[in-house]
Scaffold this motif. Sequence first.
Motif, PDB file in Angstrom:
ATOM      1  N   MET A 184     127.491 -21.037  59.928  1.00  0.00           N
ATOM      2  CA  MET A 184     126.892 -21.083  58.597  1.00  0.00           C
ATOM      3  C   MET A 184     125.393 -20.834  58.715  1.00  0.00           C
ATOM      4  SD  MET A 184     127.081 -24.138  55.787  1.00  0.00           S
ATOM      5  CE  MET A 184     126.297 -23.960  54.183  1.00  0.00           C
ATOM      6  N   GLU A 185     124.842 -19.927  57.935  1.00  0.00           N
ATOM      7  CA  GLU A 185     123.457 -19.552  58.021  1.00  0.00           C
ATOM      8  C   GLU A 185     122.557 -20.682  57.520  1.00  0.00           C
ATOM      9  OE1 GLU A 185     122.809 -15.960  55.978  1.00  0.00           O
ATOM     10  OE2 GLU A 185     124.100 -14.760  57.283  1.00  0.00           O
ATOM     11  N   ASN A 186     121.357 -20.790  58.143  1.00  0.00           N
ATOM     12  CA  ASN A 186     120.376 -21.788  57.742  1.00  0.00           C
ATOM     13  C   ASN A 186     119.605 -21.253  56.531  1.00  0.00           C
ATOM     14  OD1 ASN A 186     118.630 -23.895  57.544  1.00  0.00           O
ATOM     15  ND2 ASN A 186     117.463 -23.400  59.414  1.00  0.00           N
ATOM     16  N   THR A 187     119.804 -21.861  55.402  1.00  0.00           N
ATOM     17  CA  THR A 187     119.144 -21.432  54.156  1.00  0.00           C
ATOM     18  C   THR A 187     117.959 -22.316  53.804  1.00  0.00           C
ATOM     19  OG1 THR A 187     120.696 -22.771  52.857  1.00  0.00           O
ATOM     20  CG2 THR A 187     121.287 -20.455  53.267  1.00  0.00           C
ATOM     21  N   GLU A 188     117.530 -23.184  54.736  1.00  0.00           N
ATOM     22  CA  GLU A 188     116.411 -24.082  54.466  1.00  0.00           C
ATOM     23  C   GLU A 188     115.125 -23.268  54.360  1.00  0.00           C
ATOM     24  OE1 GLU A 188     114.361 -28.148  56.320  1.00  0.00           O
ATOM     25  OE2 GLU A 188     115.999 -27.103  57.373  1.00  0.00           O
ATOM     26  N   PRO A 189     114.329 -23.452  53.331  1.00  0.00           N
ATOM     27  CA  PRO A 189     113.074 -22.691  53.161  1.00  0.00           C
ATOM     28  C   PRO A 189     112.069 -23.036  54.237  1.00  0.00           C
ATOM     29  CG  PRO A 189     113.221 -24.435  51.518  1.00  0.00           C
ATOM     30  CD  PRO A 189     114.563 -24.398  52.226  1.00  0.00           C
ATOM     31  N   THR A 190     111.202 -22.023  54.573  1.00  0.00           N
ATOM     32  CA  THR A 190     110.184 -22.203  55.615  1.00  0.00           C
ATOM     33  C   THR A 190     108.821 -21.755  55.095  1.00  0.00           C
ATOM     34  OG1 THR A 190     110.593 -19.993  56.501  1.00  0.00           O
ATOM     35  CG2 THR A 190     111.865 -21.818  57.458  1.00  0.00           C
ATOM     36  N   ARG A 191     107.780 -22.174  55.832  1.00  0.00           N
ATOM     37  CA  ARG A 191     106.417 -21.750  55.513  1.00  0.00           C
ATOM     38  C   ARG A 191     105.728 -21.332  56.812  1.00  0.00           C
ATOM     39  NH1 ARG A 191     103.447 -26.245  51.987  1.00  0.00           N
ATOM     40  NH2 ARG A 191     101.778 -24.693  52.235  1.00  0.00           N
ATOM     41  N   THR A 192     104.709 -20.477  56.690  1.00  0.00           N
ATOM     42  CA  THR A 192     103.980 -19.986  57.864  1.00  0.00           C
ATOM     43  C   THR A 192     102.738 -20.824  58.071  1.00  0.00           C
ATOM     44  OG1 THR A 192     104.738 -17.738  57.464  1.00  0.00           O
ATOM     45  CG2 THR A 192     102.850 -18.006  58.921  1.00  0.00           C
ATOM     46  N   CYS A 193     102.599 -21.329  59.292  1.00  0.00           N
ATOM     47  CA  CYS A 193     101.415 -22.124  59.639  1.00  0.00           C
ATOM     48  C   CYS A 193     100.245 -21.169  59.856  1.00  0.00           C
ATOM     49  CB  CYS A 193     101.688 -22.943  60.894  1.00  0.00           C
ATOM     50  SG  CYS A 193     100.252 -23.889  61.462  1.00  0.00           S
ATOM     51  N   GLU A 194      99.124 -21.440  59.191  1.00  0.00           N
ATOM     52  CA  GLU A 194      97.960 -20.573  59.311  1.00  0.00           C
ATOM     53  C   GLU A 194      97.226 -20.750  60.636  1.00  0.00           C
ATOM     54  OE1 GLU A 194      95.475 -21.304  55.994  1.00  0.00           O
ATOM     55  OE2 GLU A 194      96.887 -20.506  54.499  1.00  0.00           O
ATOM     56  N   THR A 195      97.538 -21.815  61.338  1.00  0.00           N
ATOM     57  CA  THR A 195      96.867 -22.067  62.617  1.00  0.00           C
ATOM     58  C   THR A 195      97.581 -21.384  63.769  1.00  0.00           C
ATOM     59  OG1 THR A 195      96.119 -24.212  61.786  1.00  0.00           O
ATOM     60  CG2 THR A 195      96.030 -23.857  64.169  1.00  0.00           C
ATOM     61  N   CYS A 196      98.887 -21.597  63.878  1.00  0.00           N
ATOM     62  CA  CYS A 196      99.660 -21.018  64.998  1.00  0.00           C
ATOM     63  C   CYS A 196     100.520 -19.841  64.574  1.00  0.00           C
ATOM     64  CB  CYS A 196     100.519 -22.089  65.648  1.00  0.00           C
ATOM     65  SG  CYS A 196     101.820 -22.738  64.556  1.00  0.00           S
ATOM     66  N   HIS A 197     100.558 -19.515  63.306  1.00  0.00           N
ATOM     67  CA  HIS A 197     101.299 -18.383  62.743  1.00  0.00           C
ATOM     68  C   HIS A 197     102.810 -18.469  63.005  1.00  0.00           C
ATOM     69  CE1 HIS A 197      97.388 -16.618  62.049  1.00  0.00           C
ATOM     70  NE2 HIS A 197      97.096 -16.758  63.349  1.00  0.00           N
ATOM     71  N   LYS A 198     103.328 -19.652  63.086  1.00  0.00           N
ATOM     72  CA  LYS A 198     104.762 -19.844  63.279  1.00  0.00           C
ATOM     73  C   LYS A 198     105.418 -20.216  61.955  1.00  0.00           C
ATOM     74  CE  LYS A 198     104.514 -21.393  68.084  1.00  0.00           C
ATOM     75  NZ  LYS A 198     104.836 -22.488  69.039  1.00  0.00           N
ATOM     76  N   GLU A 199     106.729 -19.869  61.880  1.00  0.00           N
ATOM     77  CA  GLU A 199     107.514 -20.247  60.711  1.00  0.00           C
ATOM     78  C   GLU A 199     108.041 -21.678  60.915  1.00  0.00           C
ATOM     79  OE1 GLU A 199     108.148 -18.609  57.860  1.00  0.00           O
ATOM     80  OE2 GLU A 199     106.766 -17.019  58.487  1.00  0.00           O
ATOM     81  N   VAL A 200     107.706 -22.555  59.972  1.00  0.00           N
ATOM     82  CA  VAL A 200     108.071 -23.971  60.100  1.00  0.00           C
ATOM     83  C   VAL A 200     108.864 -24.370  58.864  1.00  0.00           C
ATOM     84  CG1 VAL A 200     107.209 -26.327  60.415  1.00  0.00           C
ATOM     85  CG2 VAL A 200     105.945 -24.372  61.395  1.00  0.00           C
TER      86      VAL A 200
END
Length: 267
Positions: free
Chosen positions: A1-17
């Motif tokens: 089952m696909e992960n549909t949880e929303p994410t945001r991009t960290c402006e410090t490390c540029h990772k999707e969290v």
Amino acid sequence: MENTEPTRTCETCHKEVAEANFPLHETHCKRFLSVCPDCDEAVPKDQLSQHREEQHTKVKCSKCNKKIERCHLEDHEAEECPERLQMCTFCELEVPWKQLEEHSVVCGSRTELCKDCGRYVKLSDQSEHSSTCSAANKEDSTQTLSSALNTTENTVSCRNCGRSFLEKEIDRHEQLRCYQELYEEVDTKEEKWQDEDDLFKQQSQDQLRSAYKATSQSHAGRQGPWVSGDQDQISTCPHCHLALPLPTLKWHEAKCRVNVVLKAREG
């Protein structure tokens, strides 16, 4: 089952969290990480100075002396430096990249003899010539046809002459042509032997006649004409030293000398 949880991009490390964890992550990044102003990469705050010194300090290229950031030096030497060595496709000599074009023009103008058509062709035209050379194409067609025939029909060697023939033709060759050639070769050798034997016989007869004539003349000169009084005289054969009456010695000496010639022939 696909992960549909929303994410945001960290402006410090540029990772999707994940958005649920974003506040905690952002607080951690701002507290412990810093963004490098040169490469925009997040590094620990206590290592920022070391990072900038190791990665972004400018150093000279050992080949062209151009100043490059240390982090880009390896790529510069491999792909950008005009003094980097490149191999010539014609002579396989390594020359500086900035001289490669001029070198290739001169080197590619050299000619080599085409083994197929016998023409001299420039090295720069070798690939094009190989695809248009009529002699090479003809040879390739012949080899292709020969390979096709060999794959479809087996070849065997003749037991007499050793030559190769198709399996369906070997019986006819052995029964007719091959044996005919062998017979002709034997007949030729027999004729040669016969001619040599006739010549040898003729030479032997000439030697025997010469021997007999020489013996007769030698005896006649030594004893003179035959008279009835010679029948009581005894003399020896110069060849076998047998003592015989002169009339008998005449025939014996001729025969003895013939035997000498025959023995010499056998030897």
